[in-house]
Every structure is written in C-alpha cells, then in structure tokens.
Enzyme design. Sequence first.
Site, mmCIF file in Angstrom:
data_model
loop_
_atom_site.group_PDB
_atom_site.id
_atom_site.type_symbol
_atom_site.label_atom_id
_atom_site.label_comp_id
_atom_site.label_asym_id
_atom_site.label_seq_id
_atom_site.Cartn_x
_atom_site.Cartn_y
_atom_site.Cartn_z
ATOM 1 N N ASN A 166 -10.976 -2.388 -5.283
ATOM 2 C CA ASN A 166 -10.206 -1.496 -6.156
ATOM 3 C C ASN A 166 -10.873 -1.307 -7.529
ATOM 4 O O ASN A 166 -10.569 -0.357 -8.247
ATOM 5 C CB ASN A 166 -8.761 -1.999 -6.352
ATOM 6 C CG ASN A 166 -7.890 -1.885 -5.119
ATOM 7 O OD1 ASN A 166 -6.945 -2.660 -4.940
ATOM 8 N ND2 ASN A 166 -8.172 -0.921 -4.252
ATOM 9 N N GLU B 165 1.506 -13.479 12.218
ATOM 10 C CA GLU B 165 2.101 -12.308 12.878
ATOM 11 C C GLU B 165 1.917 -11.103 11.964
ATOM 12 O O GLU B 165 2.166 -11.182 10.755
ATOM 13 C CB GLU B 165 3.599 -12.536 13.119
ATOM 14 C CG GLU B 165 3.905 -13.637 14.107
ATOM 15 C CD GLU B 165 3.321 -13.370 15.488
ATOM 16 O OE1 GLU B 165 3.318 -12.198 15.924
ATOM 17 O OE2 GLU B 165 2.861 -14.344 16.129
ATOM 18 N N ASP C 271 0.831 -1.205 0.000
ATOM 19 C CA ASP C 271 0.000 0.000 0.000
ATOM 20 C C ASP C 271 0.869 1.261 0.000
ATOM 21 O O ASP C 271 1.990 1.254 0.520
ATOM 22 C CB ASP C 271 -0.917 -0.024 1.236
ATOM 23 C CG ASP C 271 -2.100 0.928 1.097
ATOM 24 O OD1 ASP C 271 -2.339 1.442 -0.008
ATOM 25 O OD2 ASP C 271 -2.789 1.155 2.111
HETATM 26 C C1 IPE Z 1 -5.397 -2.712 -0.132
HETATM 27 O O1 IPE Z 1 -5.063 -1.379 -0.328
HETATM 28 C C2 IPE Z 1 -5.428 -3.420 -1.445
HETATM 29 C C3 IPE Z 1 -4.132 -3.603 -2.105
HETATM 30 C C4 IPE Z 1 -2.965 -3.304 -1.609
HETATM 31 C C5 IPE Z 1 -4.190 -4.203 -3.409
HETATM 32 P P1 IPE Z 1 -6.191 -0.249 -0.434
HETATM 33 O O2 IPE Z 1 -5.467 1.037 -0.584
HETATM 34 O O3 IPE Z 1 -7.154 -0.595 -1.499
HETATM 35 O O4 IPE Z 1 -6.921 -0.367 0.971
HETATM 36 P P2 IPE Z 1 -7.751 0.698 1.802
HETATM 37 O O5 IPE Z 1 -8.784 1.262 0.871
HETATM 38 O O6 IPE Z 1 -6.800 1.749 2.261
HETATM 39 O O7 IPE Z 1 -8.305 -0.069 2.950
HETATM 40 C C1 IPE Z 2 -1.550 0.318 -3.360
HETATM 41 O O1 IPE Z 2 -1.355 1.690 -3.390
HETATM 42 C C2 IPE Z 2 -1.815 -0.244 -4.733
HETATM 43 C C3 IPE Z 2 -3.208 -0.673 -4.950
HETATM 44 C C4 IPE Z 2 -4.151 -0.678 -4.058
HETATM 45 C C5 IPE Z 2 -3.532 -1.146 -6.285
HETATM 46 P P1 IPE Z 2 -2.567 2.718 -3.339
HETATM 47 O O2 IPE Z 2 -2.932 3.055 -4.736
HETATM 48 O O3 IPE Z 2 -3.670 2.214 -2.505
HETATM 49 O O4 IPE Z 2 -1.862 3.959 -2.661
HETATM 50 P P2 IPE Z 2 -2.493 4.964 -1.613
HETATM 51 O O5 IPE Z 2 -3.059 4.166 -0.499
HETATM 52 O O6 IPE Z 2 -3.553 5.734 -2.356
HETATM 53 O O7 IPE Z 2 -1.357 5.828 -1.189
HETATM 54 MG MG MG Z 3 -4.091 2.414 -0.525
#
Ligand code: IPE
Ligand code: IPE
Ligand code: MG
Length: 245
Positions: free
Chosen positions: A60, A199, A12
């Site tokens: 997503n 963990e 993330d």
């Molecule tokens: C979780 O990240 C999904 C992936 C890393 C693919 P998100 O960015 O989608 O999760 P939330 O919305 O912060 O919970």
């Molecule tokens: C994780 O990064 C990748 C996916 C969920 C596909 P994010 O796109 O969620 O990045 P943030 O959370 O907006 O920074």
């Molecule tokens: Mg994210």
Amino acid sequence: MAIPRHLAIIMDGNGRWAENHHLPRVSGHRRGVETVQSIVRSCRELGIGYLTLYAFSSENWGRPEEEVGALMGLLGQFLKSEMETMLTRGIRLRVIGEIRRLPAPIGQVLEEAVARTAENDRMVLTLALSYGARNELVRAARALAARVASGELAADSIDDETFASVLDTAEIPDPDLLIRTSGEMRISNFLLWQLAYTELYFTETLWPDFDDEQLQLALKEYGRRQRRFGLTAAQIHGKDREDPH
Ligand code: IPE
Ligand code: IPE
Ligand code: MG
C-alpha cells in the site's frame, strides 16, 4: 454461533464504497475507520480473544502520496479516539509489520498506545501496519540466521515453534477464522505462515458496510465448518477409538 479465539480480517473495499457513493477515496477510508470502531467493540463483547486487522500493507506504500498521507492521518486520529475505549474495555493493542517505516509521530503514538494498554487482558487487538507476510518471513529468517551465525542456535534445532517465535505474531495464536470483505478471493500477502489451517470466509460486502449482522453471518458459517487439521472426520469425532465390531 461459534466464537473463534482469534479472528483476522482483511478490511477491503473502502475505495469502491467511495466510488459507489461518488465520493473521494478518502471518504471511504473514513467510513472504514467507523466500521473498525464498531467491529472492535462487537468482537470484545462477543468474547473474541484476539482480533487482527490488516490496516495497511507493505504494498500500500505504492499508492498515491495523497492517499497514503490521508491513511496515516486517519490512523493517528483512530489511535487517539480509541484510547479511552481500549482502556475502559480492557483491550490490549499490539502491532505487526515494519513499524519503523511509519511516519515518526505515528510510530510514537503507537508505541505509547501499546505501552498504555499492555496490562489489558480482555482482548488483544493487533493492527497490521506496513505489514507484508513475505517481509515478516524474511525478517524472521534473518533473525534466526544471525543467531545461528553467532553460535547461539544450532541450525538443526530450528523447528515450527522456533520459527513462529521470531515472527511478529510470537505469543499470538494462529487465526481460527479469516474474513475478507469486498469479494476479492486472495490473501494479499497477509499472515502467510499463520493462516496454514485458518478457515477462510469471503463476503461481497464492502468494508464500510460490514456491520454486526455481517459479522454474525461469518461466525455462523464458521460454526458450520469442520476443522480436520489433516485428520479424518472419524478421528475428529473420536470414532476411531470405537470398537470396530
Ligand atoms: C489488502 O487490500 C490490504 C489491506 C486491506 C490493508 P488491498 O486492496 O491492498 O489488496 P489487493 O491489492 O486488492 O490485493
Ligand atoms: C482497503 O480498501 C483499505 C486499504 C487497503 C488501506 P481499499 O482502499 O483497498 O479499497 P478498494 O479495494 O480500492 O475498493
Ligand atoms: Mg483494496
């Protein structure tokens, strides 16, 4: 440093990384793919048996169409560019999630990559794509219900093992360690069944900045944890077998 048999990662922070660098979100995802390539190699070298990466969640799909399209494009490129590495390093690719929802050409590339690497046995790389744990659990419940309805399975005979066998992760051991980057302390619908005794490790580092040093820190911390699985510390150390006098 302890080496988990199965490491799972919620990757993330790509969007925030891009924002911090005054770049469009897709640039963050592109850098995120580079991190994936390097972490896959490192885990393989460390002897981690199973690496599971949360790459795209069921939720997503709700992101702007342009971002979803860019992510699908990057996935296709990643699969093509990683093929060589997977073949030369003995990495077997697997996928979990609702794969049928992915664009057909991506589904096809995935299927080919899974088939071509099926005999590899040094590390299993599992990509969670269009994955949501609730969806996985619902699909599993449906599969069991169908078997019960057909008379093939008795409802009373369903146990933990039967249930696990109809999940997307059948044949993959439960994760020993889960890493989530970017400071968010939540599971976001990832592996709800499988994480029962995993963990958890959270780091503020954004995924594009997660490097070998960060990985070592997580593994060191994992090595300091005592996994008790509901037992007492004495039982874990085998002290319960000692003569109490
Ligand atoms: C979780 O990240 C999904 C992936 C890393 C693919 P998100 O960015 O989608 O999760 P939330 O919305 O912060 O919970
Ligand atoms: C994780 O990064 C990748 C996916 C969920 C596909 P994010 O796109 O969620 O990045 P943030 O959370 O907006 O920074
Ligand atoms: Mg994210």
